[in-house]
Scaffold this active site. Structure first.
Site, PDB file in Angstrom:
ATOM      1  N   ASP A  36       0.990  -1.488   0.686  1.00 41.21           N
ATOM      2  CA  ASP A  36      -0.321   0.285  -0.176  1.00 41.21           C
ATOM      3  C   ASP A  36       0.711   1.389  -0.208  1.00 41.21           C
ATOM      4  O   ASP A  36       0.341   2.156  -0.580  1.00 41.21           O
ATOM      5  CB  ASP A  36      -1.044   0.006   1.298  1.00 41.21           C
ATOM      6  N   ALA A  37       1.966   1.153   0.449  1.00 43.50           N
ATOM      7  CA  ALA A  37       2.870   2.330   1.154  1.00 43.50           C
ATOM      8  C   ALA A  37       3.549   3.128  -0.886  1.00 43.50           C
ATOM      9  O   ALA A  37       3.568   3.710  -0.320  1.00 43.50           O
ATOM     10  CB  ALA A  37       3.728   2.421   2.214  1.00 43.50           C
ATOM     11  N   ASP A  40       0.661   4.268  -1.982  1.00 44.94           N
ATOM     12  CA  ASP A  40       0.723   5.777  -1.984  1.00 44.94           C
ATOM     13  C   ASP A  40       1.508   6.573  -2.524  1.00 44.94           C
ATOM     14  O   ASP A  40       1.181   8.031  -2.372  1.00 44.94           O
ATOM     15  CB  ASP A  40       0.485   6.291  -0.532  1.00 44.94           C
ATOM     16  N   SER A  85     -36.849  -5.386 -15.426  1.00 42.12           N
ATOM     17  CA  SER A  85     -36.602  -6.395 -14.018  1.00 42.12           C
ATOM     18  C   SER A  85     -37.146  -7.446 -14.462  1.00 42.12           C
ATOM     19  O   SER A  85     -37.257  -8.144 -16.062  1.00 42.12           O
ATOM     20  CB  SER A  85     -37.784  -5.864 -13.386  1.00 42.12           C
ATOM     21  N   GLU A 117     -25.949 -16.731 -14.161  1.00 38.13           N
ATOM     22  CA  GLU A 117     -24.790 -15.849 -13.603  1.00 38.13           C
ATOM     23  C   GLU A 117     -25.537 -15.987 -12.057  1.00 38.13           C
ATOM     24  O   GLU A 117     -27.152 -15.860 -11.656  1.00 38.13           O
ATOM     25  CB  GLU A 117     -25.301 -14.428 -13.684  1.00 38.13           C
ATOM     26  N   LYS A 119     -27.227 -13.567  -9.410  1.00 34.71           N
ATOM     27  CA  LYS A 119     -28.464 -12.686  -8.781  1.00 34.71           C
ATOM     28  C   LYS A 119     -27.509 -11.413  -7.775  1.00 34.71           C
ATOM     29  O   LYS A 119     -27.761 -12.014  -6.624  1.00 34.71           O
ATOM     30  CB  LYS A 119     -29.956 -12.587  -8.718  1.00 34.71           C
ATOM     31  N   ASP A 121     -27.275  -9.165  -4.739  1.00 37.38           N
ATOM     32  CA  ASP A 121     -28.546  -8.406  -3.804  1.00 37.38           C
ATOM     33  C   ASP A 121     -27.788  -6.848  -3.991  1.00 37.38           C
ATOM     34  O   ASP A 121     -27.546  -6.575  -2.643  1.00 37.38           O
ATOM     35  CB  ASP A 121     -28.942  -8.783  -2.989  1.00 37.38           C
ATOM     36  N   GLU A 179     -24.456  -3.936 -10.984  1.00 36.48           N
ATOM     37  CA  GLU A 179     -25.081  -4.195  -9.843  1.00 36.48           C
ATOM     38  C   GLU A 179     -24.227  -3.509  -9.036  1.00 36.48           C
ATOM     39  O   GLU A 179     -23.024  -4.253  -8.544  1.00 36.48           O
ATOM     40  CB  GLU A 179     -25.358  -5.521  -9.487  1.00 36.48           C
ATOM     41  N   TYR A 229     -20.078  -4.457 -10.050  1.00 35.19           N
ATOM     42  CA  TYR A 229     -20.271  -5.524 -10.821  1.00 35.19           C
ATOM     43  C   TYR A 229     -20.647  -5.640 -12.149  1.00 35.19           C
ATOM     44  O   TYR A 229     -22.322  -4.948 -12.390  1.00 35.19           O
ATOM     45  CB  TYR A 229     -21.058  -6.600 -10.429  1.00 35.19           C
ATOM     46  N   LYS A 295     -30.117 -16.337 -18.909  1.00 35.78           N
ATOM     47  CA  LYS A 295     -29.485 -15.143 -20.046  1.00 35.78           C
ATOM     48  C   LYS A 295     -29.838 -16.476 -21.042  1.00 35.78           C
ATOM     49  O   LYS A 295     -28.847 -16.944 -21.553  1.00 35.78           O
ATOM     50  CB  LYS A 295     -29.045 -13.693 -19.944  1.00 35.78           C
ATOM     51  N   LYS A 319     -35.054 -17.873  -8.300  1.00 32.66           N
ATOM     52  CA  LYS A 319     -35.274 -17.624  -7.017  1.00 32.66           C
ATOM     53  C   LYS A 319     -34.538 -17.980  -5.959  1.00 32.66           C
ATOM     54  O   LYS A 319     -35.277 -19.264  -6.073  1.00 32.66           O
ATOM     55  CB  LYS A 319     -35.460 -16.065  -6.375  1.00 32.66           C
ATOM     56  N   CYS A 413     -60.760 -11.476  23.978  1.00 29.69           N
ATOM     57  CA  CYS A 413     -60.326 -10.822  23.179  1.00 29.69           C
ATOM     58  C   CYS A 413     -59.419 -10.014  23.941  1.00 29.69           C
ATOM     59  O   CYS A 413     -60.445  -8.778  24.847  1.00 29.69           O
ATOM     60  CB  CYS A 413     -61.380 -10.103  21.727  1.00 29.69           C
ATOM     61  N   CYS A 416     -60.602  -5.897  23.746  1.00 37.06           N
ATOM     62  CA  CYS A 416     -62.545  -5.749  24.380  1.00 37.06           C
ATOM     63  C   CYS A 416     -62.596  -6.399  24.982  1.00 37.06           C
ATOM     64  O   CYS A 416     -63.745  -6.021  25.643  1.00 37.06           O
ATOM     65  CB  CYS A 416     -63.510  -5.802  23.231  1.00 37.06           C
ATOM     66  N   CYS A 431     -62.729 -12.481  17.376  1.00 36.36           N
ATOM     67  CA  CYS A 431     -63.690 -11.725  18.784  1.00 36.36           C
ATOM     68  C   CYS A 431     -65.024 -11.125  17.426  1.00 36.36           C
ATOM     69  O   CYS A 431     -64.705 -10.648  16.457  1.00 36.36           O
ATOM     70  CB  CYS A 431     -63.087 -10.116  18.610  1.00 36.36           C
ATOM     71  N   CYS A 436     -64.964  -3.939  18.093  1.00 32.02           N
ATOM     72  CA  CYS A 436     -64.058  -3.906  19.058  1.00 32.02           C
ATOM     73  C   CYS A 436     -63.116  -2.939  18.496  1.00 32.02           C
ATOM     74  O   CYS A 436     -63.003  -2.810  17.343  1.00 32.02           O
ATOM     75  CB  CYS A 436     -64.002  -5.903  18.805  1.00 32.02           C
TER      76      CYS A 436
HETATM   77  S1  IVH Z   1     -29.721  -9.032 -16.064  1.00 36.62           S
HETATM   78  C1  IVH Z   1     -32.908  -7.378 -19.282  1.00 36.62           C
HETATM   79  N1  IVH Z   1     -28.296  -9.934 -13.961  1.00 36.62           N
HETATM   80  O1  IVH Z   1     -32.239  -7.713 -11.061  1.00 36.62           O
HETATM   81  C2  IVH Z   1     -32.539  -7.908 -17.526  1.00 36.62           C
HETATM   82  N2  IVH Z   1     -30.303  -7.805 -13.223  1.00 36.62           N
HETATM   83  O2  IVH Z   1     -35.162  -7.973 -11.638  1.00 36.62           O
HETATM   84  C3  IVH Z   1     -31.915  -7.376 -16.001  1.00 36.62           C
HETATM   85  N3  IVH Z   1     -29.663  -8.542 -11.195  1.00 36.62           N
HETATM   86  O3  IVH Z   1     -32.657  -4.322 -10.250  1.00 36.62           O
HETATM   87  C4  IVH Z   1     -30.895  -7.038 -15.861  1.00 36.62           C
HETATM   88  N4  IVH Z   1     -27.623  -9.177 -10.532  1.00 36.62           N
HETATM   89  O4  IVH Z   1     -30.049  -5.467 -10.854  1.00 36.62           O
HETATM   90  C5  IVH Z   1     -29.263  -8.498 -14.224  1.00 36.62           C
HETATM   91  N5  IVH Z   1     -26.737 -11.168 -13.184  1.00 36.62           N
HETATM   92  C6  IVH Z   1     -27.494 -10.136 -12.665  1.00 36.62           C
HETATM   93  C7  IVH Z   1     -28.193  -9.371 -12.129  1.00 36.62           C
HETATM   94  C8  IVH Z   1     -28.846  -8.363 -11.937  1.00 36.62           C
HETATM   95  C9  IVH Z   1     -28.882  -8.195  -9.960  1.00 36.62           C
HETATM   96  C10 IVH Z   1     -30.679  -7.556 -10.000  1.00 36.62           C
HETATM   97  C11 IVH Z   1     -30.620  -6.117 -11.337  1.00 36.62           C
HETATM   98  C12 IVH Z   1     -32.195  -5.723 -11.485  1.00 36.62           C
HETATM   99  C13 IVH Z   1     -32.969  -7.161 -10.981  1.00 36.62           C
HETATM  100  C14 IVH Z   1     -33.649  -7.447 -11.787  1.00 36.62           C
END
Ligand code: IVH
Length: 674
Positions: A36-37, A40, A85, A117, A119, A121, A179, A229, A295, A319, A413, A416, A431, A436
């Site tokens: 790091d130094a 810098d 989305s 990929e 997802k 958060d 993201e 990312y 995708k 999910k 209840c 009341c 109730c 109530c």
């Molecule tokens: S693709 C049309 N890839 O998920 C393609 N989205 O509901 C739309 N997210 O808010 C996005 N990781 O930010 C894609 N590897 C990924 C993702 C990703 C997280 C989030 C994205 C968006 C939500 C989509």
């Protein structure tokens, strides 16, 4: 002042290249090459030269990541191409259905080439590069427009400030999407520092990322361990790149951080395996993910598939099932809902479940209470499924102390003291006292909620006071409140009272679907209320409808129909409706978007190449009450034209039809006067 000599110019260029290289090694490759130094020292030398020759500072110099003036608020920016989305699936079956739709759309029986990929958060953002320079960064916002947070995004070392010359030439405009997250370990350290400074800790990495990114003072953002990312670009088919994978390679080459778990696979089996692998790796990852994004890899196929409403047909979010955690029960209480249902609720020692702190969980009803036999002091497993109320799924009986007793449903209840009964065939205890106060309070909340009469300002304390002071005995009483009655209440001043009265007055014209929802008929949520309003058009027709006709409405089953019948037959409810009418509630005729939308009564024809498939614009127009026709005629109000519009454009010109582009459409939609 001395002019910079050649040697110094060479040193400057070398310093910048070196610093960028080390930034990348450190932040993107996670593989620092110097202490790091030493880093810098390079950075200090860069600042020294730039201080001496300010004219040599370039916008993409590593020194330019910090130091922007503090802003008052963020400007709004339109995304050139909307940020969509994702559709969601939660099981293998549902993914197979998605895959079937993809194959049908592509008219193929072969296996689809997918990319899977994690997802992430965090917070979705867009970075715009013009001629290779980072010029604009924004949040996703509502998908159409977001906030301009360029100065904040500049402070992230994982946001390249410039692209290679070759890429800049090939893609003079490149919009990179991805993201912004904070790693779990960095989040823990950040909270330690905040606490040491006596500042409140942040709830979870996602909130921390969102909050840090939306700071008006970019030096605060700069001090936060944010990472960007990249996961895509705005166009589905950039010239000479034929697959999503190629785009990821290009972005990686340009110094963007690309998740190393992104991988190609084929067919449902391949995707299923990838999901298993990701799920088992989840705990070990240093960042939070809530599922897997799948995708379609080939852009040609993505283009054919297009999109529906706001989500592409070529991608899906698979999910993870809800997450669970263990904690201890402090006590068990009973809450009273707006229909009198008594629900056992456990108060818990706070515990984090999928990124959220949980303090209580529902036990639903007596059967569940008995089945689980939860007692104060028990160690339990709680589960959170998305936004759903957390629930207890298991009790660790081995950890229970010996002197505890099973908890029983109350016979009175808790609010009341009225008697509680359990109707035959129903799981719920109720109730039955219509007066109530706990029920009334819940009903009042529901009545005034956003999806109901939308009366702003009728929050917790006020509702309670109105009830306690006997100013409101049923929601219809709201329409008879006077300022004189409101002023003596706690925390109520002239202005606040007037605002509340104005909100109530405004709500007298509540549209029919909201009105039906607000009544709180058992089983009638927003969707059913919308269906009923659309079907019957006036409240009078709805009120007098025989049950057979109710069940004939698509989406209204026998249970809901019976609930409606009981509700309307109840004398108390009849007098409430009467009092609402006397209080000036309008019970308006149902207005479909075709009559009220901004584009109501307007006919459009779409032609030429637009930034999105035509279906997208067709949906958009129809959502706002407009119609889309296929041929230009004297009846056409607007021609929405893209690049290379042909004969339709010529015809529209001849007929004098108004010709607009995407921007023009946007303006029509934003214009509040039409
Ligand atoms: S693709 C049309 N890839 O998920 C393609 N989205 O509901 C739309 N997210 O808010 C996005 N990781 O930010 C894609 N590897 C990924 C993702 C990703 C997280 C989030 C994205 C968006 C939500 C989509």
């Amino acid at each position: 002042m001395a002019a910079p000599d050649k040697k110094m110019l060479a040193e400057l260029t070398k310093l910048r290249t070196e610093i960028n290289r080390h930034n990348r090694l450190y932040y993107v490759d996670d593989n620092p090459a110097i202490p790091d130094a030493e880093y810098d020292r390079l950075f200090d030398r860069l600042l020294e030269i730039e201080r001496q020759f300010p004219e040599l500072v370039t916008p993409d110099s590593p020194s330019q990541r910090v130091g922007a003036p503090v802003s008052k608020k963020f400007e709004t920016v339109q995304h050139r191409v909307p940020m969509l989305s994702l559709q969601k699936v939660t099981s293998e079956d549902e993914f197979e259905q998605f895959d079937r739709r993809v194959r049908e759309g592509l008219e193929t029986t072969g296996e689809i080439e997918y990319v899977t990929e994690p997802k992430l958060d965090g917070l979705a953002v867009e970075l715009v590069y013009e001629q290779g320079l980072f010029v604009l960064g924004s949040t996703r916002g509502d998908g159409k427009s977001g906030e301009n947070i360029t100065v904040n995004l500049r402070t992230l070392e994982t946001v390249p400030l410039s692209l290679s010359e070759e890429t800049a030439k090939r893609y003079p405009l490149l919009e990179v999407r991805g993201e912004v997250i904070i790693r779990k370990s960095a989040f823990a350290r950040l909270n330690d520092t905040l606490e040491a400074d006596n500042l409140p800790p942040l709830a979870n990495p996602r909130n921390a990322a969102a909050g840090s990114l939306r700071q008006l003072d970019s030096s605060v953002t700069a001090s936060r361990p944010l990472m960007f990312y990249a996961y895509g670009i705005s166009d589905t088919d950039p010239e000479s790149l034929d697959r999503h994978q190629r785009v990821m390679e290009l972005l990686r080459h340009e110094g963007f951080l690309i998740n190393d778990l992104i991988a190609p696979t084929t067919g449902t089996e391949g995707v299923g395996r990838a999901f298993e692998t990701l799920q088992s790796a989840r705990e070990q990852l240093d960042y939070e993910i809530d599922g897997m994004v799948v995708k379609v890899d080939r852009f040609a196929q993505q283009t054919i598939l297009g999109q529906i409403s706001r989500a592409p047909r070529w991608a899906v979010a698979w999910k993870f099932a809800a997450e669970t955690a263990q904690t201890v029960v402090e006590q068990i209480e009973f809450s009273v809902g707006r229909t009198g249902v008594i629900t056992p609720v456990v108060q818990l020692e706070p515990v984090r479940v999928s990124g959220v702190t949980v303090t209580h969980a529902s036990l639903h009803n007596e059967d569940e209470l008995r089945r689980l036999d939860v007692r104060p002091g028990d160690t339990v497993t709680v589960r959170r499924a998305g936004d759903v109320i957390p629930e207890v799924v298991d009790v660790d009986k081995a950890k229970r102390s010996t002197n505890t007793k099973a908890v029983k449903m109350p016979i009175q209840c808790p609010s009341c003291r009225g008697s509680i009964t359990r109707t035959e065939g129903e799981a719920a205890h109720r109730c039955l006292n219509p007066a109530c106060l706990a029920q009334l309070e819940r009903r009042l909340f529901h009545f005034a909620s956003k999806s109901g009469f939308d009366i702003e300002g009728l929050g917790g304390k006020l509702a309670r006071q109105l009830i306690d002071k006997e100013l409101v005995r049923n929601p219809a009483d709201l329409f008879f409140l006077t300022k004189e009655q409101l002023l003596p209440l706690d925390l109520m001043a002239e202005k606040k009272a007037q605002n509340l009265l104005n909100a109530i007055d405004h709500s007298r014209a509540t549209p029919l679907p909201h009105l039906i929802y607000a009544l709180g008929i058992p089983g009638v949520g927003e969707a059913a209320a919308g269906l009923l309003a659309g079907q019957f058009e006036t409240f009078e027709r709805f009120e007098n409808i025989p049950v057979e006709e109710l069940t004939a409405v698509n989406g209204i089953g026998p249970t809901i129909a019976a609930g409606i019948e009981d509700f309307l037959a109840n004398e108390g409810n009849q007098s409430m409706l009467k009092r609402m009418r006397e209080g000036g509630v309008q019970f308006p005729v149902f207005q479909s978007p075709a009559a009220t939308g901004k584009l109501a009564g307007k006919t459009f024809v779409i032609t030429g190449t637009l930034s999105q498939p035509r279906g997208y614009f067709k949906n958009l127009i129809e959502e706002h009450g407009g119609k889309v026709a296929s041929a230009v005629s004297a009846k056409t109000d607007y021609l929405l034209g893209g690049a290379d519009a042909g004969s339709k454009l010529a015809k529209a010109r001849k007929l004098g039809t108004t010709i607009i582009d995407e921007f023009g459409l946007e303006q029509l939609l934003n214009n509040t006067n039409n």
